[in-house]
Design a protein around this motif. Sequence first.
Motif, mmCIF file in Angstrom:
data_model
loop_
_atom_site.group_PDB
_atom_site.id
_atom_site.type_symbol
_atom_site.label_atom_id
_atom_site.label_comp_id
_atom_site.label_asym_id
_atom_site.label_seq_id
_atom_site.Cartn_x
_atom_site.Cartn_y
_atom_site.Cartn_z
ATOM 1 N N PRO A 1 -38.370 -21.142 39.602
ATOM 2 C CA PRO A 1 -39.683 -20.565 39.288
ATOM 3 C C PRO A 1 -40.140 -20.848 37.852
ATOM 4 O O PRO A 1 -39.332 -20.866 36.925
ATOM 5 C CB PRO A 1 -39.461 -19.065 39.515
ATOM 6 N N ASN A 2 -41.431 -21.062 37.701
ATOM 7 C CA ASN A 2 -42.022 -21.186 36.369
ATOM 8 C C ASN A 2 -42.162 -19.813 35.722
ATOM 9 O O ASN A 2 -42.106 -19.684 34.501
ATOM 10 C CB ASN A 2 -43.395 -21.857 36.457
ATOM 11 N N CYS A 3 -42.402 -18.799 36.559
ATOM 12 C CA CYS A 3 -42.532 -17.431 36.089
ATOM 13 C C CYS A 3 -41.314 -16.624 36.529
ATOM 14 O O CYS A 3 -40.946 -16.653 37.700
ATOM 15 C CB CYS A 3 -43.804 -16.793 36.641
ATOM 16 N N PRO A 4 -40.683 -15.894 35.611
ATOM 17 C CA PRO A 4 -39.491 -15.119 35.969
ATOM 18 C C PRO A 4 -39.792 -14.087 37.050
ATOM 19 O O PRO A 4 -40.878 -13.502 37.090
ATOM 20 C CB PRO A 4 -39.113 -14.423 34.654
ATOM 21 N N MET A 5 -38.824 -13.830 37.918
ATOM 22 C CA MET A 5 -38.958 -12.808 38.947
ATOM 23 C C MET A 5 -37.571 -12.415 39.444
ATOM 24 O O MET A 5 -36.672 -13.239 39.528
ATOM 25 C CB MET A 5 -39.825 -13.301 40.111
ATOM 26 N N ASN B 1 -29.411 -4.053 36.497
ATOM 27 C CA ASN B 1 -29.163 -5.486 36.331
ATOM 28 C C ASN B 1 -30.410 -6.354 36.199
ATOM 29 O O ASN B 1 -30.311 -7.577 36.287
ATOM 30 C CB ASN B 1 -28.327 -6.013 37.502
ATOM 31 N N SER B 2 -31.577 -5.755 36.000
ATOM 32 C CA SER B 2 -32.793 -6.538 35.799
ATOM 33 C C SER B 2 -33.375 -6.192 34.438
ATOM 34 O O SER B 2 -33.531 -5.022 34.093
ATOM 35 C CB SER B 2 -33.816 -6.241 36.899
ATOM 36 N N LYS B 3 -33.708 -7.221 33.662
ATOM 37 C CA LYS B 3 -34.229 -6.999 32.320
ATOM 38 C C LYS B 3 -35.643 -6.434 32.378
ATOM 39 O O LYS B 3 -36.439 -6.794 33.244
ATOM 40 C CB LYS B 3 -34.231 -8.314 31.543
ATOM 41 N N GLU C 1 -41.832 6.118 30.255
ATOM 42 C CA GLU C 1 -41.093 6.811 29.205
ATOM 43 C C GLU C 1 -39.662 6.304 29.095
ATOM 44 O O GLU C 1 -39.101 6.242 28.001
ATOM 45 C CB GLU C 1 -41.101 8.318 29.474
ATOM 46 N N LYS C 2 -39.082 5.953 30.233
ATOM 47 C CA LYS C 2 -37.700 5.431 30.237
ATOM 48 C C LYS C 2 -37.665 3.907 30.247
ATOM 49 O O LYS C 2 -36.615 3.303 30.425
ATOM 50 C CB LYS C 2 -36.941 5.986 31.440
ATOM 51 N N GLU C 3 -38.841 3.276 30.068
ATOM 52 C CA GLU C 3 -38.966 1.817 30.027
ATOM 53 C C GLU C 3 -38.447 1.170 31.306
ATOM 54 O O GLU C 3 -37.758 0.151 31.282
ATOM 55 C CB GLU C 3 -38.243 1.246 28.799
ATOM 56 N N VAL C 4 -38.808 1.781 32.437
ATOM 57 C CA VAL C 4 -38.431 1.260 33.752
ATOM 58 C C VAL C 4 -39.661 0.618 34.382
ATOM 59 O O VAL C 4 -40.706 1.265 34.529
ATOM 60 C CB VAL C 4 -37.893 2.373 34.675
ATOM 61 N N ASP C 5 -39.567 -0.656 34.725
ATOM 62 C CA ASP C 5 -40.704 -1.389 35.265
ATOM 63 C C ASP C 5 -41.059 -0.932 36.684
ATOM 64 O O ASP C 5 -40.177 -0.574 37.465
ATOM 65 C CB ASP C 5 -40.390 -2.888 35.332
ATOM 66 N N PRO C 6 -42.350 -0.983 37.023
ATOM 67 C CA PRO C 6 -42.746 -0.758 38.424
ATOM 68 C C PRO C 6 -42.283 -1.932 39.282
ATOM 69 O O PRO C 6 -42.048 -3.035 38.781
ATOM 70 C CB PRO C 6 -44.276 -0.692 38.336
ATOM 71 N N VAL C 7 -42.170 -1.691 40.580
ATOM 72 C CA VAL C 7 -41.701 -2.714 41.520
ATOM 73 C C VAL C 7 -42.760 -2.930 42.590
ATOM 74 O O VAL C 7 -43.281 -1.960 43.164
ATOM 75 C CB VAL C 7 -40.365 -2.288 42.175
ATOM 76 N N HIS C 8 -43.086 -4.178 42.862
ATOM 77 C CA HIS C 8 -44.008 -4.491 43.956
ATOM 78 C C HIS C 8 -43.205 -4.551 45.251
ATOM 79 O O HIS C 8 -42.138 -5.164 45.312
ATOM 80 C CB HIS C 8 -44.700 -5.825 43.713
ATOM 81 N N VAL C 9 -43.743 -3.940 46.302
ATOM 82 C CA VAL C 9 -43.016 -3.824 47.574
ATOM 83 C C VAL C 9 -43.701 -4.619 48.679
ATOM 84 O O VAL C 9 -44.887 -4.445 48.961
ATOM 85 C CB VAL C 9 -42.896 -2.351 48.003
#
Length: 235
Positions: A31-35, A128-130, A170-178
Amino acid sequence: MHHQRIRILTSLLIFHLFIFSLSAQDSRIVPNCPMNVIIAVDFSGSEMEYLDEIRTVLLGLTNPFELDEAKMKIGLITFNRGAKLVLPLTDDTEKMIATIKKMNLVRMVYATDIHSAIDLANKEFRRNSKQGVPKYFILVSDGDPHAHSRGYGWQTDLVNMKRLKAGDKEKEVDPVHVFTLYTGSMSPQTSRFGETVRKASIRHMGKMASDMHSFFYFEDYPILLEYLLKISNCL
């Protein structure tokens, strides 16, 4: 499932994967864009007959990509009574493919704990995901018709999915697309009760998806692959 169409599609995909595997290293896309992607697969008793088809579609969705620590990692979860992380997020392409090929349902378990799979995916993304890397969760299931026939047991799915989608600033946790991939029956049931349950299961899978364009029927998985390819190319 619409059995005949699924088997035709599966046969075509098997042929495609055979040809694809002859030059896989040259054909796979970094991928060109990280995922980061986690796929959760329904291993309840209702899916046992279709495990070969499901396994083949998993290869169809993942084999086009060359995993990379900085660009793309994939994890795999199976669930029935509870959920199991069969492959933590990895950048090892061959390990991912080998894991999919070995996935097997060894005994009939009539439980579909979707909520457990969602919770486990949430934990794995956090572990395990940045932060800042776009995250995608793919749910492959018939939507738990057992819970809908009882009239309860599916509400926790929606609660856990809402938490996964939202993340936590607040906890710097990214949203997830489902994305959701419905594997249940496409044919109307003869009894009114059975048809009510079938429709409820489809609606449930639709509600769990991030939007109306992120819900797919099993036979439409090539469209989901197209989405993933576009995302990987920043489109």
